[in-house]
Design an enzyme around this catalytic site. Sequence first.
Site, mmCIF file in Angstrom:
data_model
loop_
_atom_site.group_PDB
_atom_site.id
_atom_site.type_symbol
_atom_site.label_atom_id
_atom_site.label_comp_id
_atom_site.label_asym_id
_atom_site.label_seq_id
_atom_site.Cartn_x
_atom_site.Cartn_y
_atom_site.Cartn_z
ATOM 1 N N LYS A 33 0.984 4.175 -3.100
ATOM 2 C CA LYS A 33 0.596 5.589 -2.978
ATOM 3 C C LYS A 33 1.791 6.510 -3.313
ATOM 4 C CE LYS A 33 -3.766 5.109 -1.822
ATOM 5 N NZ LYS A 33 -4.879 5.547 -2.684
ATOM 6 N N TYR A 69 0.812 -1.230 0.000
ATOM 7 C CA TYR A 69 0.000 0.000 0.000
ATOM 8 C C TYR A 69 0.843 1.278 0.000
ATOM 9 C CZ TYR A 69 -3.524 3.422 1.432
ATOM 10 O OH TYR A 69 -4.335 4.526 1.509
HETATM 11 N N1 LIG Z 1 -9.604 5.560 5.357
HETATM 12 C C1 LIG Z 1 -8.396 6.074 5.541
HETATM 13 O O1 LIG Z 1 -7.900 6.208 6.685
HETATM 14 C C2 LIG Z 1 -7.591 6.522 4.359
HETATM 15 C C3 LIG Z 1 -6.413 7.252 4.632
HETATM 16 C C4 LIG Z 1 -5.655 7.691 3.563
HETATM 17 C C5 LIG Z 1 -6.060 7.418 2.275
HETATM 18 N N2 LIG Z 1 -7.202 6.713 2.052
HETATM 19 C C6 LIG Z 1 -7.586 6.471 0.661
HETATM 20 O O2 LIG Z 1 -8.903 6.932 0.457
HETATM 21 C C7 LIG Z 1 -9.515 6.178 -0.584
HETATM 22 C C8 LIG Z 1 -10.870 5.673 -0.112
HETATM 23 O O3 LIG Z 1 -10.653 4.878 1.043
HETATM 24 P P1 LIG Z 1 -11.820 4.493 2.037
HETATM 25 O O4 LIG Z 1 -11.280 4.636 3.398
HETATM 26 O O5 LIG Z 1 -13.081 5.152 1.673
HETATM 27 O O6 LIG Z 1 -11.923 2.918 1.714
HETATM 28 P P2 LIG Z 1 -13.177 1.931 1.711
HETATM 29 O O7 LIG Z 1 -14.190 2.365 2.696
HETATM 30 O O8 LIG Z 1 -12.599 0.572 1.802
HETATM 31 O O9 LIG Z 1 -13.798 2.161 0.249
HETATM 32 C C9 LIG Z 1 -13.038 1.820 -0.870
HETATM 33 C C10 LIG Z 1 -13.837 2.108 -2.103
HETATM 34 O O10 LIG Z 1 -13.052 1.734 -3.237
HETATM 35 C C11 LIG Z 1 -13.851 0.903 -4.057
HETATM 36 N N3 LIG Z 1 -13.056 0.004 -4.881
HETATM 37 C C12 LIG Z 1 -12.154 -0.940 -4.505
HETATM 38 N N4 LIG Z 1 -11.676 -1.577 -5.578
HETATM 39 C C13 LIG Z 1 -12.283 -1.025 -6.668
HETATM 40 C C14 LIG Z 1 -12.216 -1.242 -8.056
HETATM 41 N N5 LIG Z 1 -11.428 -2.190 -8.596
HETATM 42 N N6 LIG Z 1 -12.963 -0.466 -8.879
HETATM 43 C C15 LIG Z 1 -13.777 0.483 -8.377
HETATM 44 N N7 LIG Z 1 -13.909 0.720 -7.063
HETATM 45 C C16 LIG Z 1 -13.166 -0.025 -6.221
HETATM 46 C C17 LIG Z 1 -14.763 0.167 -3.110
HETATM 47 O O11 LIG Z 1 -15.849 -0.356 -3.829
HETATM 48 P P3 LIG Z 1 -16.619 -1.737 -3.442
HETATM 49 O O12 LIG Z 1 -17.697 -1.325 -2.481
HETATM 50 O O13 LIG Z 1 -17.117 -2.248 -4.735
HETATM 51 O O14 LIG Z 1 -15.597 -2.642 -2.802
HETATM 52 C C18 LIG Z 1 -15.136 1.308 -2.169
HETATM 53 O O15 LIG Z 1 -16.135 2.107 -2.740
HETATM 54 C C19 LIG Z 1 -8.526 5.076 -0.950
HETATM 55 O O16 LIG Z 1 -7.799 5.445 -2.093
HETATM 56 C C20 LIG Z 1 -7.601 5.013 0.252
HETATM 57 O O17 LIG Z 1 -6.319 4.552 -0.087
HETATM 58 C C21 LIG Z 1 -7.968 6.255 3.051
#
Ligand SMILES: NC(=O)c1ccc[n+]([C@@H]2O[C@H](COP(=O)([O-])OP(=O)(O)OC[C@H]3O[C@@H](n4cnc5c(N)ncnc54)[C@H](OP(=O)(O)O)[C@@H]3O)[C@@H](O)[C@H]2O)c1
Length: 245
Positions: A175, A171
């Site tokens: 990034k 991961y």
């Molecule tokens: N949460 C944190 O603390 C955090 C911190 C820094 C960065 N981020 C970044 O923020 C972004 C969103 O994270 P989140 O926390 O919202 O994660 P999350 O709740 O796990 O949601 C991930 C989303 O990505 C979608 N996804 C995964 N694989 C996909 C694919 N092949 N095609 C299309 N959609 C796909 C999932 O869809 P499905 O429902 O179909 O699985 C879901 O809508 C990510 O890029 C993550 O790296 C998150």
Amino acid sequence: MPGTGGPWLGARARRTVIDMTTALVTGASRGIGAHAARRLAAQGVTVLAGARTPAATSFPEENIHPIALDVTDDASVAAAVKEVETTYGGLDVLVNNAGITGPEVAPADATADGVREAYETNVFGPVRVTHAFLPLLRAAEHPRLVLVSSQLGSLSSMDAGRWENYPYLAYPSSKSALNMIGLMYAKTLPDVLVTIVNPGFTATEFNDHRGSQTLDEGTDALVAAVLDTEGPSGRSTSRNGLIPW
Ligand SMILES: NC(=O)c1ccc[n+]([C@@H]2O[C@H](COP(=O)([O-])OP(=O)(O)OC[C@H]3O[C@@H](n4cnc5c(N)ncnc54)[C@H](OP(=O)(O)O)[C@@H]3O)[C@@H](O)[C@H]2O)c1
């Protein structure tokens, strides 16, 4: 006379720049993407909520439209481009938000297949989606490209000690790659405002809701980047300011 304002203009022409904005958010079925979609819709943005299973993704807001989009699938992305063009007539902002952790194993145990799994979604996904949507995006008046990264991808931040919170390979390196991809888009696409956003540790399914930030906090930088038409391009931002590469 179009474009000069005045009472003779139609309702659409009188709307503000933001009211006329159409933004596509990948991975908007839940978490940060879904919450950002709702916040943007509340600001008047027409949001196309990219989801792998759009039938299972519904929003009460009339200006959020689920659209089928798997970022790892060429055919799915091509179909989404066609749908956006024919149904919505254009795109002002593309938000590459979909992301996965990939295997959380010690670097010594990381395999190429495991790392590739993370890269398929976090690195090749944004490249695939951006490449496919760029012509449509560049036809907009204020094209914006937003890439959702992570402070775990910041080389300087990890080197300064953050790595101890997340001592894995797939991961963070995905990034870091995304940061460079965003930087290179910014350097080479002078007509597109590119912003890399770092949400911060936010409670979502991504981390079993252990994140210390609320969804509002975790979407502040993303929402700001979508609404920004000034730039400058090529910044790595968070809700608290710039993040070192
Ligand atoms: N949460 C944190 O603390 C955090 C911190 C820094 C960065 N981020 C970044 O923020 C972004 C969103 O994270 P989140 O926390 O919202 O994660 P999350 O709740 O796990 O949601 C991930 C989303 O990505 C979608 N996804 C995964 N694989 C996909 C694919 N092949 N095609 C299309 N959609 C796909 C999932 O869809 P499905 O429902 O179909 O699985 C879901 O809508 C990510 O890029 C993550 O790296 C998150």
